[in-house]
Design an enzyme around this catalytic site. Structure first.
Site, PDB file in Angstrom:
ATOM      1  N   GLU A 236      12.226   1.418  -7.639  1.00 39.02           N
ATOM      2  CA  GLU A 236      11.492   1.824  -6.432  1.00 39.02           C
ATOM      3  C   GLU A 236      12.441   2.456  -5.425  1.00 39.02           C
ATOM      4  O   GLU A 236      12.196   3.524  -4.886  1.00 39.02           O
ATOM      5  CB  GLU A 236      10.841   0.574  -5.827  1.00 39.02           C
ATOM      6  CG  GLU A 236      10.170   0.783  -4.500  1.00 39.02           C
ATOM      7  CD  GLU A 236       9.817  -0.555  -3.862  1.00 39.02           C
ATOM      8  OE1 GLU A 236      10.720  -1.233  -3.329  1.00 39.02           O
ATOM      9  OE2 GLU A 236       8.617  -0.922  -3.910  1.00 39.02           O
TER      10      GLU A 236
ATOM     11  N   GLU B 270       1.924  -0.617   3.292  1.00 38.40           N
ATOM     12  CA  GLU B 270       1.345  -1.939   3.528  1.00 38.40           C
ATOM     13  C   GLU B 270       1.907  -2.541   4.807  1.00 38.40           C
ATOM     14  O   GLU B 270       2.187  -3.733   4.883  1.00 38.40           O
ATOM     15  CB  GLU B 270       1.615  -2.835   2.304  1.00 38.40           C
ATOM     16  CG  GLU B 270       1.516  -2.030   1.011  1.00 38.40           C
ATOM     17  CD  GLU B 270       1.282  -2.829  -0.237  1.00 38.40           C
ATOM     18  OE1 GLU B 270       2.195  -3.545  -0.628  1.00 38.40           O
ATOM     19  OE2 GLU B 270       0.187  -2.716  -0.813  1.00 38.40           O
TER      20      GLU B 270
ATOM     21  N   ASP C  17      -0.883   0.851   6.260  1.00 36.12           N
ATOM     22  CA  ASP C  17      -0.593   2.187   5.707  1.00 36.12           C
ATOM     23  C   ASP C  17      -0.200   2.082   4.230  1.00 36.12           C
ATOM     24  O   ASP C  17      -0.293   1.006   3.635  1.00 36.12           O
ATOM     25  CB  ASP C  17       0.478   2.902   6.552  1.00 36.12           C
ATOM     26  CG  ASP C  17       1.858   2.266   6.432  1.00 36.12           C
ATOM     27  OD1 ASP C  17       2.032   1.265   5.684  1.00 36.12           O
ATOM     28  OD2 ASP C  17       2.790   2.758   7.094  1.00 36.12           O
TER      29      ASP C  17
ATOM     30  N   TRP D  81      -1.696 -10.979   1.004  1.00 38.84           N
ATOM     31  CA  TRP D  81      -1.242  -9.589   0.900  1.00 38.84           C
ATOM     32  C   TRP D  81      -1.953  -8.750   1.962  1.00 38.84           C
ATOM     33  O   TRP D  81      -3.115  -9.025   2.268  1.00 38.84           O
ATOM     34  CB  TRP D  81      -1.568  -9.039  -0.504  1.00 38.84           C
ATOM     35  CG  TRP D  81      -0.671  -7.916  -0.914  1.00 38.84           C
ATOM     36  CD1 TRP D  81      -0.971  -6.589  -0.874  1.00 38.84           C
ATOM     37  CD2 TRP D  81       0.655  -8.029  -1.408  1.00 38.84           C
ATOM     38  NE1 TRP D  81       0.103  -5.858  -1.323  1.00 38.84           N
ATOM     39  CE2 TRP D  81       1.115  -6.709  -1.648  1.00 38.84           C
ATOM     40  CE3 TRP D  81       1.522  -9.104  -1.660  1.00 38.84           C
ATOM     41  CZ2 TRP D  81       2.404  -6.453  -2.137  1.00 38.84           C
ATOM     42  CZ3 TRP D  81       2.792  -8.838  -2.140  1.00 38.84           C
ATOM     43  CH2 TRP D  81       3.223  -7.528  -2.378  1.00 38.84           C
TER      44      TRP D  81
HETATM   45  C1  BGC Z   1       4.813  -0.279  -1.452  1.00 40.39           C
HETATM   46  C2  BGC Z   1       3.465   0.324  -1.772  1.00 40.39           C
HETATM   47  C3  BGC Z   1       3.192   0.231  -3.271  1.00 40.39           C
HETATM   48  C4  BGC Z   1       3.444  -1.162  -3.818  1.00 40.39           C
HETATM   49  C5  BGC Z   1       3.389  -1.205  -5.326  1.00 40.39           C
HETATM   50  C6  BGC Z   1       4.844  -1.696  -2.005  1.00 40.39           C
HETATM   51  O1  BGC Z   1       6.026  -2.301  -1.644  1.00 40.39           O
HETATM   52  O2  BGC Z   1       5.030  -0.287  -0.064  1.00 40.39           O
HETATM   53  O3  BGC Z   1       3.453   1.655  -1.387  1.00 40.39           O
HETATM   54  O4  BGC Z   1       1.884   0.614  -3.511  1.00 40.39           O
HETATM   55  O5  BGC Z   1       4.694  -1.614  -3.402  1.00 40.39           O
HETATM   56  O6  BGC Z   1       4.236  -0.258  -5.896  1.00 40.39           O
END
Ligand code: BGC
Length: 377
Positions: free
Chosen positions: A333, A180, A177, A125
């Site tokens: 999301e 990620e 960032d 990760w």
């Molecule tokens: C997002 C992050 C988030 C994580 C868990 C990732 O795909 O880019 O911003 O913290 O998912 O929700």
């Protein structure tokens, strides 16, 4: 009194969050997606902030001092403090190496996500992300301020001070960032989160001496963090915006929401990242699940508009977000009704399964937007 649809979604959002808090205090980012069955400082910080605000509302209304929302937020902060304090030796080594001009040893830095028991997740990760701990400090200070919690529990004071010293030592180090991504860059939204985190820690632990570093970060952003057009840049040297730049003003306060730089940044986010069907993309290069429209970003933009008093625009964004619930009222999301890179959608579904749903962070942003919206009616 009739219960409106948005009150039902509000209560459902609270339940989704509270039902997915683990006994030790961690919030799973999403209970149904294996890669998200972990707890992130960043997601958790916004979730705890939402509960802090709602706990304040309940406490004022019922004159009761300890709402379930505050109890939950306190348990999350306690969990974070434990995760951080148990790694004190590694973090001190990062601080010492930075003082000697050396980069951190990768296994010494804080991870982005942890298992509910506080242990590191699998190694595959992009873990090194400095915005999460900064946002956590900001959320912790908001909790302490609004609950009037004094004295600060010793474990919280130790964790706040250690995290702030760690961020002050590493703020110029490139990292991933908040999405990620782009681990070799210095991101303006990350700097905003560190700025807010240092200021928050300074309020929590007045003996810290980090005000100057916070001001240096602000000056650095104004000198190196703008595009040729005078907007905030996604990362140093990039002529590109990212919707995560909203955080630089709301809530991180490096710029006020009506600062001309912020206004220009939001205008470009509107032009380039607002999907014609509603919702907000992260950035123009996004391919994750085809680069769909993110619910939490629509709510973030609503939050920004509420801060500058544009209630009408905020309402449109909130209404769009409310329309993205599934049949059980869960918020995902992102949605794929508008994709920037549709060819990538299936690749991610094969790799990780369907889009994360429910995403606790989306529900938290819904609570925040609705609570802020309620101050106008
Ligand atoms: C997002 C992050 C988030 C994580 C868990 C990732 O795909 O880019 O911003 O913290 O998912 O929700």
């Amino acid at each position: 009194m009739t219960v409106t649809a948005h009150e039902i979604l509000f209560q459902h959002s609270l339940s989704v969050i509270l039902n997915n808090q683990q006994p030790g205090g961690a919030y799973l980012a999403c209970p149904t997606m294996p890669d998200y069955q972990f707890s992130w400082f960043r997601d958790g910080a916004y979730i705890a902030y939402a509960l802090t605000l709602d706990g304040e509302r309940v406490s004022l209304a019922y004159k009761a001092s300890m709402a379930a929302q505050w109890e939950s937020a306190a348990r999350f902060h306690n969990w974070c403090a434990g995760v951080i304090n148990r790694r004190a030796e590694k973090l001190e080594r990062c601080i010492e190496r930075a003082a000697n001009g050396l980069p951190p040893i990768p296994t010494d830095t804080l991870n982005a996500r942890y298992r509910a028991d506080g242990e590191e997740g699998p190694d595959d990760w992009p873990e090194f992300q400095l915005d999460g701990p900064g946002t956590w400090l900001w959320s912790l200070a908001e909790f302490v301020r609004r609950t009037h919690l004094r004295p600060l529990p010793l474990a919280w004071e130790q964790a706040a001070s250690l995290t702030a010293r760690y961020l002050a030592a590493l703020w110029q180090t490139p990292c991933y960032d908040c999405w990620e991504e782009r681990g070799d860059d210095v991101h303006i939204s990350t700097l905003g989160a560190i700025y807010a985190g240092l200021q928050a820690a300074q309020r929590l632990v007045p003996a810290l001496d980090l005000g100057n570093t916070a001001q240096q970060i602000r000056t650095y952003v104004l000198e190196h963090g703008l595009t040729p057009g005078g907007e905030l840049a996604k990362s140093v040297g990039l002529d590109m915006v990212d919707a995560n730049l909203l955080s630089v003003s709301v809530p991180h306060g490096l710029l006020s929401p009506d600062d001309p730089i912020m206004r220009r940044t939001v205008a470009r986010i509107e032009r380039e990242l607002c999907a014609p069907t509603g919702g907000v993309h992260r950035h123009l290069d996004d391919v994750y699940y085809g680069g769909g429209a993110w619910v939490l970003l629509a709510l973030w933009l609503a939050w920004y508009y509420l801060e500058i008093g544009n209630v009408q625009h905020a309402d449109e964004l909130i209404r769009w977000s409310e329309a993205q619930t599934d049949s059980t009222l869960n918020l995902p999301e992102q949605v794929n009704s508008a994709m920037l890179a549709p060819a990538h959608y299936e690749v991610w579904v094969e790799r990780r399964g369907p889009i994360a749903n429910p995403l606790l962070w989306s529900h938290a942003m819904y609570l925040i937007a609705r609570l802020r919206r309620a101050t106008f009616s």
